[in-house]
Scaffold this active site. Structure first.
Site, short mmCIF file in Angstrom:
data_model
loop_
_atom_site.label_atom_id
_atom_site.label_comp_id
_atom_site.label_asym_id
_atom_site.label_seq_id
_atom_site.Cartn_x
_atom_site.Cartn_y
_atom_site.Cartn_z
N GLY A 239 -93.33 -38.36 42.30
CA GLY A 239 -93.45 -39.70 42.84
C GLY A 239 -94.39 -40.65 42.15
N CYS A 342 -67.10 -55.74 36.10
CA CYS A 342 -66.60 -56.75 37.02
C CYS A 342 -67.27 -56.67 38.38
CB CYS A 342 -65.09 -56.62 37.16
SG CYS A 342 -64.32 -56.70 35.55
#
Ligand code: LLP
Length: 414
Positions: A239, A342
Site C-alpha cells: 500500500g 471509442c
C-alpha cells in the site's frame, strides 16, 4: 542520475534512447528500468534491516515473468491472488515457501493448486473460505498454513476505489469476529494457523493509517497470546504510495522505520506485500502522437495508446505526468491527451499544459510501471502493447506485442 532523464533534449531510460527504442520495437510500448526495479527492491528490503522479514511482491502490480524473476533473484517472495498468479509464480520459479495467497474468492481448483505447490500461507478472508480450505486439504491429505486477514476498519485516505480496510469493504474479517475464528480453526485438523495479516489499501500517502492498522494487529496478537494462540507471522500488507503529481508519500526509510518501531520486541516474522512502490516509478508508457485535433473549445492530442493499455486515468481519474521524448518545442499549449478507443473515458490527461506537439512525435506517460500493463485489456480488439526491460544501453523485449492472431486464438473452430 534519474532513471528517466533528458540528455541533449532526448529522453533516456538509463543509457537507452527512448526514440531509438520506439523505432525498433514500435509503440505503444511499456519500458521498465532494470536498475530502478533492483534499487527499489533493495531499498525496501534493506530498510527492514535485521528484523526477520519476508518481502512478498504483489504480483498484480506488474506480473511480467522477467520482473518476477528479477525480484526472485534479489530474494523476494510473492503475494498472489489467483491461480493465474500462482502459475506465473511457479513459472518464475519462486520458492513456494515464499508465496502467500490473498483474495476473497479462492476457488477449489486454485486452493488445490496452492496446496499441491506447498505455498507458505493462505491469507484467509472468511469462515466459509477457511472451511473450504480445510475440506480441500483433507481431500488431498495435506495441511494448509493459514493467516486470517483482519479488516482493521481504518480509513487509508486514498482513492475510494483502492481502499480496502474499512468495515464496508468486502475484504478481511472484523476484529470482533476474528478471535473466535482462531479458536475454531484450532480445532480443525487440516489447517494450521500460523499468522495474522491486513492490507488497508493502495497508494497510501501518509504513515498514520499504516500505524493505526499495525497497532490494531498487535493488540489482536496480544489478545490471541492471552488465549494461548501463538503466531509465527505478522503480515502488514502493501500500500505504500508514490508521487504521481503533488502527493508527498513517506519515504521507504520512514515507512520501514515506523513499522520497525511498532514491531520492536516481537518474535514473529514480518511479511510485507509491496507492489506499486517497487515498480510504479520504474516504468513508463511510450506512445506516438497520431493527430492533433482542434475543436472550437478544445485541443486534443490523439495518441496510439488507449485506455485498454493504461486504464488508471479513466478508472480512477489518476494523474500521470506526460513528457515529450524530444524536447524541442519552447511554446506550450493546453490539450487533452486521448487515445483511439471509442469511449470518453479513454484519456490520459485533461487540460494539460504541454509543449506544442505534432503528429509523429513521441510522448512518455510516466510512472506506469505498476497497474499499467497488468490492468490492460484487448478492448476494441486492440492487441496489447509490448514490454521492454532496459539495462544501461541495452534492452530486452520481455513481452512481445500481441498480434491480431493472438486476439482470436481461443475462438477458432467454435
Ligand atoms: N496486498 C494485497 C492483499 C493487495 O490487495 C494489494 C493491492 C497489495 C498487497 C499491493 O498494494 P500496493 O503496494 O501496490 O499498493 N489498480 C489500482 C491498485 C489496486 C491495488 C489492489 N491491491 C491502481 O491502479 O491504483
Amino acid at each position: 542520475m534519474e532513471v528517466f532523464h533528458y540528455h541533449n533534449d532526448q529522453l533516456f531510460c538509463e543509457k537507452t534512447s527512448l526514440k531509438q527504442l520506439a523505432a525498433e520495437v514500435g509503440t505503444p510500448l511499456y519500458v521498465y528500468s532494470r536498475g530502478a526495479l533492483e534499487e527499489n527492491f533493495k531499498n525496501f528490503d534493506n530498510a527492514f534491516g535485521d528484523v526477520p522479514h519476508l518481502v512478498c511482491y504483489a504480483v498484480k502490480s506488474n506480473s511480467n515473468l522477467s520482473i518476477l524473476r528479477l525480484f526472485r533473484d534479489l530474494g523476494a517472495g510473492v503475494d498472489i491472488v489467483s491461480g493465474g498468479e500462482l502459475f506465473r509464480a511457479r513459472q518464475a520459479e519462486i520458492d513456494p515457501q515464499k508465496i502467500v495467497f490473498s483474495g476473497v474468492g479462492k476457488k477449489n481448483a486454485e486452493i488445490d493448486d496452492a496446496l499441491n505447490t506447498n505455498i507458505l500461507i493462505f491469507n484467509v478472508e472468511s469462515k466459509a473460505e477457511l472451511d473450504a480450505i480445510e475440506a480441500r486439504a483433507k481431500f488431498l491429505n495435506n495441511q494448509a498454513r493459514v493467516s486470517f486477514r483482519v479488516n482493521p476498519d481504518i480509513d487509508p485516505k486514498t482513492h475510494p476505489n483502492i481502499s480496502t480496510g474499512l468495515q464496508e469493504h468486502k475484504f478481511g474479517i472484523s476484529t470482533v469476529e476474528v478471535i473466535p475464528l482462531y479458536q475454531y480453526a484450532g480445532m480443525l485438523s487440516h489447517v494450521k494457523v500460523v499468522g495474522i495479516s491486513c492490507h488497508i489499501g493502495s497508494q497510501v500517502t501518509s504513515l498514520d493509517p499504516f500505524l493505526q492498522a499495525a497497532q490494531k494487529i498487535f493488540e489482536l496478537l496480544r489478545r490471541l497470546e492471552e488465549a494461548g494462540i501463538r503466531l509465527r507471522y505478522v503480515n502488514l500488507g502493501g500500500g505504500l504510495g508514490i508521487r504521481y503529481h503533488d502527493e508527498s508519500p513517506p519515504s521507504i526509510a520512514d515507512y520501514a522505520q515506523a513499522l520497525r518501531k511498532c514491531f520492536a520486541g516481537k518474535k514473529q516474522v514480518l511479511i510485507l506485500e509491496p507492489g506499486r512502490i517497487l515498480c510504479g516509478k520504474a516504468g513508463l508508457l511510450l506512445t506516438e502522437v497520431l493527430y492533433v485535433k482542434k475543436s472550437d473549445r478544445r485541443r486534443f492530442v490523439i495518441v496510439d495508446a488507449g485506455m485498454n493499455d493504461l486504464i488508471r486515468p479513466g478508472l480512477y481519474d489518476a494523474y500521470h505526468e506526460i513528457w515529450p521524448v524530444e524536447r524541442n518545442a519552447s511554446e506550450t499549449f493546453i490539450a487533452d491527451i486521448v487515445g483511439p478507443v471509442c469511449e470518453s473515458t479513454d484519456f490520459f490527461a485533461h487540460d494539460r499544459k504541454m509543449p506544442i506537439t505534432q503528429k509523429g512525435e513521441l510522448l512518455a506517460i510516466m510512472d506506469t510501471g505498476a497497474y499499467g500493463f497488468s490492468l490492460s485489456s484487448n478492448y476494441n480488439s486492440r492487441p496489447r502493447p509490448a514490454e521492454a526491460l532496459v539495462k544501461n544501453n541495452a534492452y530486452q523485449v520481455i513481452r512481445k506485442r500481441e498480434s491480431y492472431e493472438d486476439l482470436v486464438r481461443g475462438e477458432k473452430g467454435l
